[in-house]
Write a protein that holds these residues in place. Structure first.
Motif, PDB file in Angstrom:
ATOM      1  N   GLN A  42       0.831  -1.199   0.000  1.00 48.38           N
ATOM      2  CA  GLN A  42       0.000   0.000   0.000  1.00 48.38           C
ATOM      3  C   GLN A  42       0.870   1.255   0.000  1.00 48.38           C
ATOM      4  O   GLN A  42       1.901   1.303   0.665  1.00 48.38           O
ATOM      5  CB  GLN A  42      -0.897   0.035   1.231  1.00 48.38           C
ATOM      6  N   SER A  44       0.192   5.587   0.067  1.00 46.76           N
ATOM      7  CA  SER A  44      -0.746   6.713   0.097  1.00 46.76           C
ATOM      8  C   SER A  44      -0.237   7.809  -0.830  1.00 46.76           C
ATOM      9  O   SER A  44       0.953   8.139  -0.825  1.00 46.76           O
ATOM     10  CB  SER A  44      -0.915   7.234   1.518  1.00 46.76           C
ATOM     11  N   ALA A  56      -5.610   9.213  -1.583  1.00 49.78           N
ATOM     12  CA  ALA A  56      -6.050   7.821  -1.460  1.00 49.78           C
ATOM     13  C   ALA A  56      -4.861   6.935  -1.123  1.00 49.78           C
ATOM     14  O   ALA A  56      -3.708   7.336  -1.255  1.00 49.78           O
ATOM     15  CB  ALA A  56      -6.673   7.360  -2.770  1.00 49.78           C
ATOM     16  N   THR A  57      -5.188   5.718  -0.712  1.00 50.92           N
ATOM     17  CA  THR A  57      -4.162   4.703  -0.511  1.00 50.92           C
ATOM     18  C   THR A  57      -4.321   3.672  -1.609  1.00 50.92           C
ATOM     19  O   THR A  57      -5.374   3.046  -1.743  1.00 50.92           O
ATOM     20  CB  THR A  57      -4.281   4.054   0.880  1.00 50.92           C
ATOM     21  N   LEU A  58      -3.281   3.529  -2.421  1.00 53.20           N
ATOM     22  CA  LEU A  58      -3.265   2.541  -3.493  1.00 53.20           C
ATOM     23  C   LEU A  58      -3.095   1.156  -2.871  1.00 53.20           C
ATOM     24  O   LEU A  58      -2.390   0.994  -1.874  1.00 53.20           O
ATOM     25  CB  LEU A  58      -2.120   2.811  -4.458  1.00 53.20           C
ATOM     26  N   GLU A  59      -3.734   0.181  -3.472  1.00 53.25           N
ATOM     27  CA  GLU A  59      -3.665  -1.196  -2.984  1.00 53.25           C
ATOM     28  C   GLU A  59      -2.733  -2.010  -3.872  1.00 53.25           C
ATOM     29  O   GLU A  59      -2.666  -1.774  -5.076  1.00 53.25           O
ATOM     30  CB  GLU A  59      -5.061  -1.825  -3.003  1.00 53.25           C
ATOM     31  N   HIS A  66      -0.184  -1.776  -8.630  1.00 49.63           N
ATOM     32  CA  HIS A  66      -1.168  -1.170  -7.733  1.00 49.63           C
ATOM     33  C   HIS A  66      -2.482  -0.909  -8.448  1.00 49.63           C
ATOM     34  O   HIS A  66      -2.511  -0.784  -9.665  1.00 49.63           O
ATOM     35  CB  HIS A  66      -0.634   0.173  -7.204  1.00 49.63           C
ATOM     36  N   TRP A  67      -3.529  -0.769  -7.654  1.00 41.04           N
ATOM     37  CA  TRP A  67      -4.834  -0.352  -8.157  1.00 41.04           C
ATOM     38  C   TRP A  67      -5.423   0.619  -7.149  1.00 41.04           C
ATOM     39  O   TRP A  67      -4.984   0.685  -6.007  1.00 41.04           O
ATOM     40  CB  TRP A  67      -5.744  -1.548  -8.417  1.00 41.04           C
ATOM     41  N   MET A  68      -6.424   1.378  -7.605  1.00 43.23           N
ATOM     42  CA  MET A  68      -7.064   2.356  -6.726  1.00 43.23           C
ATOM     43  C   MET A  68      -8.575   2.293  -6.852  1.00 43.23           C
ATOM     44  O   MET A  68      -9.112   2.272  -7.964  1.00 43.23           O
ATOM     45  CB  MET A  68      -6.599   3.779  -7.060  1.00 43.23           C
TER      46      MET A  68
END
Length: 184
Positions: A42, A44, A56-59, A66-68
């Protein structure tokens, strides 16, 4: 003029297949954009989606990228919907924001003062890792066990969620949502 750490790219906004009727969308960062981030886990960020500002915090997507998740208010502010290709600009935040603590973890910490003392002394990033570790269990019994283990480890002074694959690359615990078949 863009800051040196700005990451700029275009991505397609996608509606998730599950849950059906979701009011949110998501996008997956291109590999070149993800590689510019400081972590495979993760991260941010702050930036703009079609000129609409966000934080946002990217996953992690489990494949080194990563995705958001894009909530309905940001979609509306950006004037975009599923299927749109949008310009994005983002940069990692200098300081990690406080994570949202799930109710069950907050109750467990309240019931364990020594665990709470360590929790209060660790960084927001370390707290986020503990939250992610506890909540990434798929079964209810796994989550209950992880709450107890987290409290025991924190009470003994352990500051980091040890041996946890934060990127999902090895455990395959994390992935981007599956897109719905029909995209706007």
């Amino acid at each position: 003029m863009a800051a040196a750490s700005d990451i700029r790219f275009k991505a397609r906004v996608l509606r998730p297949a599950q849950p059906a009727g979701a009011d949110w969308c998501f996008f997956v960062l291109p590999p070149a954009a993800s590689k510019r981030l400081p972590s495979r886990s993760q991260v941010s960020v702050a930036g703009t989606l079609a000129d609409a500002p966000f934080q946002a915090t990217l996953e992690p997507d489990g494949a080194g990228g990563h995705w958001m998740k894009v909530a309905a208010p940001l979609l509306a502010a950006a004037g975009v919907g599923p299927g749109a290709t949008v310009a994005l600009q983002m940069a990692p935040l200098a300081e990690e924001p406080e994570p949202e603590v799930p109710d069950d973890l907050a109750r467990a910490l309240a019931d364990h003062p020594q665990a709470r003392a360590t929790w209060d002394d660790i960084t927001p990033r370390a707290r986020r890792d503990w939250v992610q570790w506890v909540t990434s269990g798929k079964k209810a019994e796994t989550r209950i066990k992880r709450l107890a283990v987290a409290c025991d480890k924190l009470a003994s002074g352990q500051r980091r969620a040890c041996c946890f694959d934060r990127s999902g690359m090895y455990s395959k615990e994390f992935s981007a949502p599956r897109p719905a078949a029909d995209q706007g």
